[in-house]
Design a protein around this motif. Structure first.
Motif, PDB file in Angstrom:
ATOM      1  N   MET A 180       0.841  -1.182   0.000  1.00 57.18           N
ATOM      2  CA  MET A 180       0.000   0.000   0.000  1.00 57.18           C
ATOM      3  C   MET A 180       0.880   1.236   0.000  1.00 57.18           C
ATOM      4  SD  MET A 180      -2.970   1.097   2.735  1.00 57.18           S
ATOM      5  CE  MET A 180      -3.855  -0.414   2.427  1.00 57.18           C
ATOM      6  N   SER A 181       0.415   2.297  -0.646  1.00 55.43           N
ATOM      7  CA  SER A 181       1.192   3.514  -0.706  1.00 55.43           C
ATOM      8  C   SER A 181       1.109   4.283   0.597  1.00 55.43           C
ATOM      9  CB  SER A 181       0.687   4.399  -1.848  1.00 55.43           C
ATOM     10  OG  SER A 181      -0.606   4.891  -1.553  1.00 55.43           O
TER      11      SER A 181
ATOM     12  N   THR B 130       5.282  -6.862 -12.265  1.00 59.32           N
ATOM     13  CA  THR B 130       5.537  -5.586 -11.613  1.00 59.32           C
ATOM     14  C   THR B 130       6.851  -4.957 -12.029  1.00 59.32           C
ATOM     15  OG1 THR B 130       4.371  -6.508  -9.702  1.00 59.32           O
ATOM     16  CG2 THR B 130       5.629  -4.480  -9.347  1.00 59.32           C
ATOM     17  N   GLU B 131       7.900  -5.780 -12.136  1.00 61.17           N
ATOM     18  CA  GLU B 131       9.243  -5.268 -12.359  1.00 61.17           C
ATOM     19  C   GLU B 131       9.730  -5.481 -13.788  1.00 61.17           C
ATOM     20  OE1 GLU B 131       9.774  -9.257 -10.197  1.00 61.17           O
ATOM     21  OE2 GLU B 131       8.192  -7.973 -11.006  1.00 61.17           O
ATOM     22  N   VAL B 132       8.828  -5.889 -14.695  1.00 58.70           N
ATOM     23  CA  VAL B 132       9.237  -6.106 -16.094  1.00 58.70           C
ATOM     24  C   VAL B 132       8.299  -5.290 -16.998  1.00 58.70           C
ATOM     25  CG1 VAL B 132       9.801  -7.801 -17.871  1.00 58.70           C
ATOM     26  CG2 VAL B 132      10.073  -8.411 -15.469  1.00 58.70           C
ATOM     27  N   CYS B 133       7.222  -5.884 -17.476  1.00 56.49           N
ATOM     28  CA  CYS B 133       6.362  -5.186 -18.426  1.00 56.49           C
ATOM     29  C   CYS B 133       5.568  -4.050 -17.785  1.00 56.49           C
ATOM     30  CB  CYS B 133       5.430  -6.174 -19.113  1.00 56.49           C
ATOM     31  SG  CYS B 133       6.297  -7.276 -20.273  1.00 56.49           S
ATOM     32  N   VAL B 134       5.198  -4.190 -16.531  1.00 60.35           N
ATOM     33  CA  VAL B 134       4.563  -3.065 -15.839  1.00 60.35           C
ATOM     34  C   VAL B 134       5.552  -1.909 -15.724  1.00 60.35           C
ATOM     35  CG1 VAL B 134       3.666  -2.264 -13.606  1.00 60.35           C
ATOM     36  CG2 VAL B 134       2.835  -4.408 -14.594  1.00 60.35           C
ATOM     37  N   LEU B 135       6.784  -2.212 -15.361  1.00 67.39           N
ATOM     38  CA  LEU B 135       7.814  -1.180 -15.268  1.00 67.39           C
ATOM     39  C   LEU B 135       7.982  -0.449 -16.598  1.00 67.39           C
ATOM     40  CD1 LEU B 135      10.181   0.268 -13.868  1.00 67.39           C
ATOM     41  CD2 LEU B 135      11.621  -1.694 -14.495  1.00 67.39           C
TER      42      LEU B 135
ATOM     43  N   MET C   8       8.148  -2.127  -5.863  1.00 67.30           N
ATOM     44  CA  MET C   8       7.124  -1.281  -5.268  1.00 67.30           C
ATOM     45  C   MET C   8       7.758  -0.179  -4.427  1.00 67.30           C
ATOM     46  SD  MET C   8       4.330  -2.278  -6.539  1.00 67.30           S
ATOM     47  CE  MET C   8       3.410  -1.034  -5.624  1.00 67.30           C
ATOM     48  N   ASN C   9       8.835  -0.500  -3.733  1.00 70.35           N
ATOM     49  CA  ASN C   9       9.551   0.513  -2.964  1.00 70.35           C
ATOM     50  C   ASN C   9      10.082   1.610  -3.883  1.00 70.35           C
ATOM     51  OD1 ASN C   9      10.843   1.549  -0.498  1.00 70.35           O
ATOM     52  ND2 ASN C   9      12.743   0.922  -1.486  1.00 70.35           N
ATOM     53  N   ILE C  10      10.582   1.216  -5.041  1.00 70.90           N
ATOM     54  CA  ILE C  10      11.089   2.205  -6.004  1.00 70.90           C
ATOM     55  C   ILE C  10       9.948   3.070  -6.542  1.00 70.90           C
ATOM     56  CG2 ILE C  10      12.138   2.476  -8.287  1.00 70.90           C
ATOM     57  CD1 ILE C  10      13.824  -0.034  -7.619  1.00 70.90           C
ATOM     58  N   TYR C  11       8.833   2.445  -6.918  1.00 65.72           N
ATOM     59  CA  TYR C  11       7.698   3.229  -7.404  1.00 65.72           C
ATOM     60  C   TYR C  11       7.260   4.272  -6.371  1.00 65.72           C
ATOM     61  CZ  TYR C  11       6.744  -0.210 -11.166  1.00 65.72           C
ATOM     62  OH  TYR C  11       6.818  -1.019 -12.281  1.00 65.72           O
ATOM     63  N   MET C  12       7.178   3.845  -5.120  1.00 71.30           N
ATOM     64  CA  MET C  12       6.632   4.714  -4.080  1.00 71.30           C
ATOM     65  C   MET C  12       7.592   5.803  -3.635  1.00 71.30           C
ATOM     66  SD  MET C  12       4.726   1.906  -1.672  1.00 71.30           S
ATOM     67  CE  MET C  12       3.507   0.778  -2.336  1.00 71.30           C
ATOM     68  N   ASN C  13       8.881   5.581  -3.816  1.00 64.46           N
ATOM     69  CA  ASN C  13       9.872   6.514  -3.298  1.00 64.46           C
ATOM     70  C   ASN C  13      10.629   7.231  -4.414  1.00 64.46           C
ATOM     71  OD1 ASN C  13       9.777   6.137  -0.235  1.00 64.46           O
ATOM     72  ND2 ASN C  13       9.850   4.039  -0.965  1.00 64.46           N
TER      73      ASN C  13
ATOM     74  N   PHE D 232      10.043   7.278  -7.575  1.00 68.35           N
ATOM     75  CA  PHE D 232       9.123   7.881  -8.526  1.00 68.35           C
ATOM     76  C   PHE D 232       7.916   8.495  -7.824  1.00 68.35           C
ATOM     77  CE2 PHE D 232      11.273   4.586 -11.105  1.00 68.35           C
ATOM     78  CZ  PHE D 232      11.804   5.409 -12.087  1.00 68.35           C
ATOM     79  N   GLY D 233       8.110   8.860  -6.569  1.00 74.68           N
ATOM     80  CA  GLY D 233       7.002   9.322  -5.751  1.00 74.68           C
ATOM     81  C   GLY D 233       6.280  10.541  -6.288  1.00 74.68           C
ATOM     82  N   GLN D 234       6.965  11.404  -7.035  1.00 76.76           N
ATOM     83  CA  GLN D 234       6.329  12.589  -7.594  1.00 76.76           C
ATOM     84  C   GLN D 234       5.564  12.310  -8.878  1.00 76.76           C
ATOM     85  OE1 GLN D 234       6.061  15.840  -6.380  1.00 76.76           O
ATOM     86  NE2 GLN D 234       6.712  14.737  -4.549  1.00 76.76           N
ATOM     87  N   GLN D 235       5.877  11.207  -9.532  1.00 71.37           N
ATOM     88  CA  GLN D 235       5.279  10.943 -10.842  1.00 71.37           C
ATOM     89  C   GLN D 235       4.395   9.704 -10.888  1.00 71.37           C
ATOM     90  OE1 GLN D 235       9.250  11.151 -12.572  1.00 71.37           O
ATOM     91  NE2 GLN D 235       8.480  12.647 -14.039  1.00 71.37           N
ATOM     92  N   VAL D 236       4.437   8.888  -9.841  1.00 71.57           N
ATOM     93  CA  VAL D 236       3.618   7.677  -9.789  1.00 71.57           C
ATOM     94  C   VAL D 236       2.855   7.666  -8.477  1.00 71.57           C
ATOM     95  CG1 VAL D 236       3.613   5.162  -9.792  1.00 71.57           C
ATOM     96  CG2 VAL D 236       5.263   6.394 -11.219  1.00 71.57           C
ATOM     97  N   GLU D 237       1.538   7.626  -8.556  1.00 72.18           N
ATOM     98  CA  GLU D 237       0.689   7.521  -7.372  1.00 72.18           C
ATOM     99  C   GLU D 237       0.313   6.053  -7.188  1.00 72.18           C
ATOM    100  OE1 GLU D 237      -2.392  10.957  -7.425  1.00 72.18           O
ATOM    101  OE2 GLU D 237      -1.490  10.851  -9.425  1.00 72.18           O
ATOM    102  N   CYS D 238       0.575   5.517  -6.016  1.00 72.24           N
ATOM    103  CA  CYS D 238       0.305   4.103  -5.728  1.00 72.24           C
ATOM    104  C   CYS D 238      -0.859   4.003  -4.756  1.00 72.24           C
ATOM    105  CB  CYS D 238       1.552   3.436  -5.136  1.00 72.24           C
ATOM    106  SG  CYS D 238       2.966   3.394  -6.257  1.00 72.24           S
ATOM    107  N   VAL D 239      -1.957   3.423  -5.210  1.00 68.13           N
ATOM    108  CA  VAL D 239      -3.155   3.306  -4.382  1.00 68.13           C
ATOM    109  C   VAL D 239      -3.788   1.938  -4.574  1.00 68.13           C
ATOM    110  CG1 VAL D 239      -3.607   5.797  -4.487  1.00 68.13           C
ATOM    111  CG2 VAL D 239      -4.719   4.268  -6.138  1.00 68.13           C
TER     112      VAL D 239
END
Length: 210
Positions: A1-2, A141-146, A178-183, A185-192
């Motif tokens: 969770m974000s 999460t870490e391949v095609c989603v990325l 997920m840690n990378i997305y949330m931190n 890329f925190g300004q450009q990716v919203e995790c909800v």
């Protein structure tokens, strides 16, 4: 969770839901099976049900046979010869049945690499439809989603990543990503979560026209 599980920039604007590679070859009995695809599938279905006309399913299309592919992709399919279409059977590149039933009005976008932005006019299609927001679900999460997320960031789209509608075949790298997305890329990716998204983006009758 974000952090806070909230949409920092408010309700989605003119959004599309990109569901990444929820295909039969990743769901059952292959070398690329994602064991917990079935666990997140109900959340993907919930989002798709709310916005079928605004959903785009990407499908990763492997090489037809071992030895095909350009550059390092050729070596890739020598290593993963079991995942070529000739070995798998063409039916395995299809969407899982729970999602295939939404097409149409949902549509598919086929790709031969991780990113849907490479070798396509996808960005042009979305801009022509005045899309400004991308909601992302699917795997891995870490391949095609990325690749999907980074392309959307580069093109300037608002990116909303649904934390409980993502899957991978490796828990450790999923968690790290997920840690990378949330931190990072925190300004450009919203995790909800799915619940948070749908509370702000209920179903409507507006149709996405490519």
């Amino acid at each position: 969770m974000s952090k806070g599980d909230e949409l920092r920039y408010g309700a989605p604007g003119n959004a599309v839901h990109i569901c990444v590679d929820m295909q039969r070859m990743f769901a059952i009995g292959t070398d690329w099976t994602m064991p917990w695809l079935s666990r997140v599938l109900p959340n993907v279905v919930a989002i798709t049900s709310a916005h079928p006309e605004r959903t785009i399913f990407t499908r990763f299309i492997p090489a037809q046979s071992p030895g095909q592919g350009v550059g390092m992709w050729r070596r890739y399919y020598e290593r993963w010869d079991s995942m070529t279409i000739d070995r798998l059977g063409p039916e395995m590149i299809g969407l899982v049945p729970d999602l295939a039933r939404f097409v149409p009005p949902a549509r598919t976008l086929d790709k031969h690499v991780y990113s849907p932005w490479t070798g396509s006019d996808f960005q042009v299609q979305l801009r022509d439809a005045d899309v400004d927001t991308i909601v992302v679900t699917g795997g891995e999460t870490e391949v095609c989603v990325l690749a999907t997320v980074l392309g959307a960031v580069d093109w300037g789209f608002r990116v909303i990543l649904i934390t409980d509608a993502l899957c991978s075949s490796a828990d450790e790298t999923h968690d790290s990503m997920m840690n990378i997305y949330m931190n990072r890329f925190g300004q450009q990716v919203e995790c909800v979560t799915t619940e948070t998204l749908l509370a702000s983006w209920p179903g409507d009758d507006a149709r996405f026209v490519s």
